[in-house]
Enzyme design. Structure first.
Site, PDB file in Angstrom:
ATOM      1  N   ASP A   1       0.826  -1.215   0.000  1.00  0.00           N
ATOM      2  CA  ASP A   1       0.000   0.000   0.000  1.00  0.00           C
ATOM      3  C   ASP A   1       0.862   1.268   0.000  1.00  0.00           C
ATOM      4  OD1 ASP A   1       0.983   0.123   2.589  1.00  0.00           O
ATOM      5  OD2 ASP A   1      -0.976   0.045   3.572  1.00  0.00           O
TER       6      ASP A   1
ATOM      7  N   GLU B   1       8.414  14.293   7.962  1.00  0.00           N
ATOM      8  CA  GLU B   1       7.489  13.228   7.549  1.00  0.00           C
ATOM      9  C   GLU B   1       6.398  13.042   8.600  1.00  0.00           C
ATOM     10  OE1 GLU B   1       8.840   9.008   7.767  1.00  0.00           O
ATOM     11  OE2 GLU B   1       8.438   9.017   5.609  1.00  0.00           O
TER      12      GLU B   1
ATOM     13  N   GLU C   1       3.784   0.959   2.113  1.00  0.00           N
ATOM     14  CA  GLU C   1       4.729  -0.103   1.772  1.00  0.00           C
ATOM     15  C   GLU C   1       4.561  -1.291   2.711  1.00  0.00           C
ATOM     16  OE1 GLU C   1       8.387   2.521   1.418  1.00  0.00           O
ATOM     17  OE2 GLU C   1       7.569   2.631  -0.598  1.00  0.00           O
TER      18      GLU C   1
HETATM   19  C1  BGC Z   1       6.315   5.863   3.246  1.00  0.00           C
HETATM   20  C2  BGC Z   1       5.912   5.971   1.792  1.00  0.00           C
HETATM   21  C3  BGC Z   1       6.750   6.994   1.071  1.00  0.00           C
HETATM   22  C4  BGC Z   1       8.232   6.778   1.304  1.00  0.00           C
HETATM   23  C5  BGC Z   1       9.070   7.916   0.751  1.00  0.00           C
HETATM   24  C6  BGC Z   1       7.796   5.608   3.313  1.00  0.00           C
HETATM   25  O1  BGC Z   1       8.191   5.532   4.653  1.00  0.00           O
HETATM   26  O2  BGC Z   1       5.618   4.824   3.860  1.00  0.00           O
HETATM   27  O3  BGC Z   1       4.566   6.349   1.682  1.00  0.00           O
HETATM   28  O4  BGC Z   1       6.457   6.944  -0.285  1.00  0.00           O
HETATM   29  O5  BGC Z   1       8.473   6.669   2.673  1.00  0.00           O
HETATM   30  O6  BGC Z   1       8.662   9.147   1.276  1.00  0.00           O
END
Ligand code: BGC
Length: 363
Positions: A161, A320, A164
């Site tokens: 998803d 993030e 990931e």
């Molecule tokens: C997130 C993803 C994202 C990636 C890069 C991962 O930890 O779960 O949604 O695309 O980081 O930002």
């Protein structure tokens, strides 16, 4: 200039300043586990935010990168199409990855790579960008066709998803992103013949499957057959509009995310998240905010923008996620040990911030 506009300015700088000569956007320039890679999902939302904020050239360059990358790997698309038609679908490891190196090449390291959502999200984002800035989609037509061929034969496959995880499931936000992408290119009139028929048929089936197996208690669910939501579902209301904002399912989905995943304006990914202890993500607050705006709640949308802005560092970088309210505090340290402190800046957070800031009339 308000603090919010100032953060919008630094967001554009972060995005354009880190964009690679190839057009790729790094997910995070400073975070070890992401360094050197561009994700189709992150990049498409980053380009959408940049495009909305007026950095149209940056978005053009990203979509050019997407097109070159897809064309470079056209053989994988052909193999996926042939395999599916012959009843021998490609193994997950031979499908297209979720992230590429900046030059468009595929790394042969271990990653949770088989994810389909980005291939729909870039279709949606490029159509949105072309409409917004009067671009001719012909520039990206070959890659659009390749993505459509890839998705129409593979949309029903279980895959990782947005986060990931859970490659054994069919995720509702993944289906929605694919549906939104297919519907966007159909609506833009760039497909014809059998390809348009295949896209129309897949888009119709996706909607039917979601309505039949991807809802519970009046909201969309995290995956088919599960009953709780995932905050990624907000994207299907605003900005993608895959669910009509007037549809009770759209309102119900936002309500469920707000009731179960939002704390003081910050939004968690899903209820049993343990990544870095399961904090709240500014990009998800902004997606919820876009949904709220679309469904007629500008006050809620503004509160979401304010909360996202409150997570910025003193030099205008968005992370993030933030700690403060963790779902699984005992699981944070193991991630810090493994990958270092939370990714900051995360370009996707800046992209999502820009889109909501723009939609709110640039406060
Ligand atoms: C997130 C993803 C994202 C990636 C890069 C991962 O930890 O779960 O949604 O695309 O980081 O930002």
């Amino acid at each position: 200039m308000s603090g919010l506009s100032g953060l919008a300015g630094s967001s554009v700088e972060v995005i354009t300043g880190h964009q690679q000569p190839s057009g790729a956007y790094p997910a995070s320039p400073s975070f070890g586990a992401y360094r050197g890679f561009c994700w189709l999902r992150d990049g498409s939302f980053i380009a959408d935010g940049a495009s909305a904020a007026g950095a149209a050239d940056s978005a053009d360059r990203f979509f050019d990168w997407c097109a070159r990358t897809l064309e470079r790997h056209a053989d994988r698309v052909e193999a996926a199409v042939t395999g599916a038609r012959d009843g021998h679908p490609l193994p997950d490891a031979e499908m297209l990855p979720t992230r590429f190196r900046f030059d468009g090449s595929i790394a042969d390291d271990d990653w949770w790579d088989f994810q389909l959502d980005g291939y729909g999200t870039w279709l949606w984002a490029v159509v949105e960008h072309a409409r917004r800035h009067g671009r001719d989609l012909g520039r990206w037509a070959t890659a659009i066709g390749l993505s459509v061929d890839y998705l129409t034969v593979s949309w029903q496959r279980p895959c990782f998803d947005w986060w990931e995880e859970h490659s054994e499931q069919v995720h509702v936000s993944t289906l929605g992103c694919i549906g939104a992408g297919l519907e966007a290119v159909l609506g833009a009139g760039v497909l014809d013949g059998p390809r348009a028929d295949a896209a129309r048929s897949a888009a119709t089936q996706i909607r039917a499957v979601v309505l039949e197996r991807g809802t519970a208690d009046g909201h969309l669910t995290k995956w088919l057959g599960r009953s709780d939501p995932d905050a990624s579902l907000c994207a299907l209301v605003g900005p993608m509009g895959w669910l009509d904002p007037a549809d009770p399912l759209a309102v119900g989905t936002l309500r469920a995310v707000r009731a179960t995943l939002s704390v003081d304006g910050g939004v968690h990914r899903f209820g049993d998240d343990v990544f870095y202890g399961g904090g709240r993500w500014p990009l998800l607050s902004c997606l919820l905010g876009q949904g709220l705006l679309a469904t007629g709640d500008p006050v809620g949308a503004r509160a979401a923008l304010d909360w996202a802005a409150s997570t910025a560092t003193a030099d205008g970088l968005l992370p993030e996620q933030v700690a403060g309210h963790l779902l699984a505090p005992e699981r944070r340290a193991e991630w810090v040990e493994r990958w270092g402190e939370v990714a900051t800046p995360l370009l996707w957070s800046h992209g999502q911030y820009l889109r909501l800031w723009h939609d709110l009339g640039r406060p």
